[in-house]
Design an enzyme around this catalytic site. Structure first.
Site, PDB file in Angstrom:
ATOM      1  N   ASP A  51       2.453  -0.431  11.829  1.00 56.79           N
ATOM      2  CA  ASP A  51       2.437  -1.717  12.539  1.00 56.79           C
ATOM      3  C   ASP A  51       3.746  -2.499  12.397  1.00 56.79           C
ATOM      4  O   ASP A  51       3.737  -3.718  12.461  1.00 56.79           O
ATOM      5  CB  ASP A  51       1.253  -2.562  12.034  1.00 56.79           C
ATOM      6  CG  ASP A  51       1.315  -2.823  10.542  1.00 56.79           C
ATOM      7  OD1 ASP A  51       2.115  -2.157   9.853  1.00 56.79           O
ATOM      8  OD2 ASP A  51       0.567  -3.692  10.057  1.00 56.79           O
ATOM      9  N   ASP A  77       5.011  -4.986   5.980  1.00 59.32           N
ATOM     10  CA  ASP A  77       5.463  -6.343   6.325  1.00 59.32           C
ATOM     11  C   ASP A  77       5.445  -7.303   5.121  1.00 59.32           C
ATOM     12  O   ASP A  77       6.320  -8.163   5.021  1.00 59.32           O
ATOM     13  CB  ASP A  77       4.707  -6.908   7.528  1.00 59.32           C
ATOM     14  CG  ASP A  77       3.209  -6.935   7.332  1.00 59.32           C
ATOM     15  OD1 ASP A  77       2.723  -6.395   6.311  1.00 59.32           O
ATOM     16  OD2 ASP A  77       2.523  -7.503   8.185  1.00 59.32           O
ATOM     17  N   THR A  85       4.245   2.449   5.571  1.00 63.69           N
ATOM     18  CA  THR A  85       2.849   1.996   5.642  1.00 63.69           C
ATOM     19  C   THR A  85       2.096   2.926   6.582  1.00 63.69           C
ATOM     20  O   THR A  85       2.624   3.286   7.645  1.00 63.69           O
ATOM     21  CB  THR A  85       2.714   0.546   6.139  1.00 63.69           C
ATOM     22  OG1 THR A  85       1.352   0.316   6.528  1.00 63.69           O
ATOM     23  CG2 THR A  85       3.584   0.252   7.351  1.00 63.69           C
ATOM     24  N   GLY A 132       0.832  -1.206   0.000  1.00 64.65           N
ATOM     25  CA  GLY A 132       0.000   0.000   0.000  1.00 64.65           C
ATOM     26  C   GLY A 132       0.864   1.254   0.000  1.00 64.65           C
ATOM     27  O   GLY A 132       1.863   1.320   0.717  1.00 64.65           O
ATOM     28  N   ARG A 135      -6.125  -2.793   9.042  1.00 65.50           N
ATOM     29  CA  ARG A 135      -6.626  -4.169   8.911  1.00 65.50           C
ATOM     30  C   ARG A 135      -6.317  -4.987  10.156  1.00 65.50           C
ATOM     31  O   ARG A 135      -7.158  -5.682  10.684  1.00 65.50           O
ATOM     32  CB  ARG A 135      -5.917  -4.802   7.714  1.00 65.50           C
ATOM     33  CG  ARG A 135      -6.755  -5.651   6.863  1.00 65.50           C
ATOM     34  CD  ARG A 135      -6.011  -6.136   5.670  1.00 65.50           C
ATOM     35  NE  ARG A 135      -4.702  -5.503   5.450  1.00 65.50           N
ATOM     36  CZ  ARG A 135      -4.137  -5.384   4.269  1.00 65.50           C
ATOM     37  NH1 ARG A 135      -4.751  -5.787   3.217  1.00 65.50           N
ATOM     38  NH2 ARG A 135      -2.948  -4.845   4.148  1.00 65.50           N
ATOM     39  N   ASP A 192      -0.173   2.158   8.426  1.00 64.37           N
ATOM     40  CA  ASP A 192      -0.653   1.411   9.598  1.00 64.37           C
ATOM     41  C   ASP A 192       0.229   1.529  10.843  1.00 64.37           C
ATOM     42  O   ASP A 192      -0.219   1.231  11.944  1.00 64.37           O
ATOM     43  CB  ASP A 192      -0.807  -0.078   9.259  1.00 64.37           C
ATOM     44  CG  ASP A 192      -1.959  -0.333   8.304  1.00 64.37           C
ATOM     45  OD1 ASP A 192      -2.753   0.592   8.073  1.00 64.37           O
ATOM     46  OD2 ASP A 192      -2.050  -1.461   7.787  1.00 64.37           O
ATOM     47  N   ARG A 247       0.959  -5.042  -5.147  1.00 61.70           N
ATOM     48  CA  ARG A 247       1.087  -6.210  -4.252  1.00 61.70           C
ATOM     49  C   ARG A 247       1.270  -7.384  -5.203  1.00 61.70           C
ATOM     50  O   ARG A 247       0.317  -7.825  -5.837  1.00 61.70           O
ATOM     51  CB  ARG A 247      -0.165  -6.374  -3.400  1.00 61.70           C
ATOM     52  CG  ARG A 247      -0.484  -5.155  -2.509  1.00 61.70           C
ATOM     53  CD  ARG A 247      -1.587  -5.490  -1.515  1.00 61.70           C
ATOM     54  NE  ARG A 247      -2.245  -4.316  -0.963  1.00 61.70           N
ATOM     55  CZ  ARG A 247      -1.830  -3.647   0.112  1.00 61.70           C
ATOM     56  NH1 ARG A 247      -0.746  -4.010   0.734  1.00 61.70           N
ATOM     57  NH2 ARG A 247      -2.512  -2.608   0.558  1.00 61.70           N
TER      58      ARG A 247
HETATM   59  O1  F6P Z   1      -1.669  -1.503   4.849  1.00 64.59           O
HETATM   60  C1  F6P Z   1      -2.175  -0.250   4.590  1.00 64.59           C
HETATM   61  C2  F6P Z   1      -3.654  -0.323   4.308  1.00 64.59           C
HETATM   62  O2  F6P Z   1      -4.096   0.981   4.005  1.00 64.59           O
HETATM   63  C3  F6P Z   1      -4.518  -0.936   5.407  1.00 64.59           C
HETATM   64  O3  F6P Z   1      -4.788  -0.055   6.463  1.00 64.59           O
HETATM   65  C4  F6P Z   1      -5.731  -1.339   4.632  1.00 64.59           C
HETATM   66  O4  F6P Z   1      -6.416  -2.374   5.268  1.00 64.59           O
HETATM   67  C5  F6P Z   1      -5.151  -1.800   3.335  1.00 64.59           C
HETATM   68  O5  F6P Z   1      -3.915  -1.139   3.182  1.00 64.59           O
HETATM   69  C6  F6P Z   1      -6.002  -1.549   2.133  1.00 64.59           C
HETATM   70  O6  F6P Z   1      -5.358  -2.066   1.020  1.00 64.59           O
HETATM   71  P1  F6P Z   1      -5.811  -1.831  -0.493  1.00 64.59           P
HETATM   72  O7  F6P Z   1      -5.524  -0.405  -0.838  1.00 64.59           O
HETATM   73  O8  F6P Z   1      -4.997  -2.783  -1.289  1.00 64.59           O
HETATM   74  O9  F6P Z   1      -7.276  -2.110  -0.522  1.00 64.59           O
END
Ligand code: F6P
Length: 327
Positions: free
Chosen positions: A134, A107, A130, A15, A176, A132, A76
């Site tokens: 995390d 991660d 990220t 992301g 998430r 997050d 991804r």
């Molecule tokens: O990991 C970052 C994040 O924004 C999370 O908070 C979220 O769940 C996820 O990516 C969403 O991913 P995507 O943009 O692939 O839907």
């Protein structure tokens, strides 16, 4: 300085996060200062497999420090998860004489780098990017501060209308598996409660908080819900709460991908610059297969294996404080 490192590649993966461009800029300029050649890989591991590499010079990263997203694009990658995909990626790096890579991501990105580094002898340095926050081994990840500020700005607007109509709002923020964005947003906006994935709080606890609030004539309230909260997202929680009360006028807002974009805050720009600079210096000092982070204002290197397996949990004191201040 590790003598054999002359050409490095940098890429963003997973992301996107505001500040990634500032980190790429810092990598390119620190490398140029040290007479290294830098290549940018487009679309993360997908671009590595496809051999989509372009030379990046100092001026190519001008006027990007303030821009959200990532000009190298991101993805991804499914292909890189396979041994065949990684072999093709290795061959592409060899075709460009790449001696080392700098990966900016979360991660999933470091899990890929960890597996690759066990199969092939190309040193990797990770930069935590990220929203997050995390990742173990750094106090802050790139994009977290901007994402929280975006969420706070959105909720401040929601508060106005919540107050005007005496409504109970459930606002869902990203995360998430982690509650950092939710907790910091909740504290910043004075949330009635914050629901995060790390906590096993039963629904009854929230019901109790709302019941007490109603008794105290709390006319409006905003509950912050992390998307990965165990009881469900904001809509599910609102539905459950509506089954208990007939007097609350409830509304749900999902902030969503707004949190992933926008111009990085000054905190994110400084963090990204320090991490990009630190990543190149790490390579020059012979580090490999580590994530560069900042802990207590000091650069720290954490092996990929540890960065992806050790859990970083929100501060218990903050969780307790958020609850007390919400009365
Ligand atoms: O990991 C970052 C994040 O924004 C999370 O908070 C979220 O769940 C996820 O990516 C969403 O991913 P995507 O943009 O692939 O839907």
């Amino acid at each position: 300085m590790a003598k054999d490192i002359k050409r490095i590649a940098v890429f963003t993966s997973g992301g996107d996060a505001p500040g990634m461009n500032a980190a790429i800029r810092a990598v390119v300029r620190t490398a140029a200062y040290n007479d290294l050649h830098v290549y940018g890989i487009k679309r993360g591991y997908d671009g590595m497999v496809a051999g989509d590499l372009t030379r990046l010079e100092v001026r190519d990263v001008g006027n990007i420090i303030h821009r959200g997203g990532t000009f190298l694009k991101t993805a991804r990658s499914e292909e890189f998860r396979t041994p065949e995909g990684r072999k093709t990626a290795y061959e592409a790096l060899q075709a460009f004489d790449i001696d080392a890579c700098i990966a900016i991501g979360g991660d999933g990105t470091f899990t890929g780098a960890n597996v690759f580094s066990q199969e092939y002898d190309i040193p990797f340095i990770g930069i935590p990017g990220t929203i997050d926050n995390d990742l173990y081994g750094t106090d802050l990840t790139i994009g977290f501060d901007t994402a929280v500020n975006t969420a706070v700005d959105a909720v401040d607007k929601i508060r106005d209308t919540a107050d005007s109509h005496n409504r109970l709002f459930f606002v869902e923020v990203m995360g998430r598996n982690s509650g950092f964005i939710a907790l910091n947003t909740g504290i910043s906006i004075g949330a009635g409660s914050v629901l995060i994935p790390e906590s096993e709080e039963p629904l009854e606890r929230l019901i109790d908080i709302l019941r007490k609030g109603a008794k105290r004539k709390k006319l409006f309230s905003v509950i912050i819900v992390a998307e990965g909260n165990k009881l469900g997202g904001a809509q599910s929680i609102a539905d459950l709460v509506n089954e208990e009360f007939d007097f609350y006028d409830t509304k749900v807002t999902i902030i969503g991908h707004l949190q992933r974009g926008g111009s990085p805050t000054a905190i994110d720009r400084v963090l990204s610059s320090r991490l990009g600079f630190g990543a190149v210096e790490a390579l020059l000092h012979g580090q490999k297969n580590v994530m560069v982070g900042i802990v207590n204002d000091t650069i720290r290197y954490t092996p990929f294996s540890e960065a992806i397996s050790a859990e970083k949990l929100p501060n218990e004191d903050l969780i307790r404080m958020a609850e007390i201040l919400a009365i």
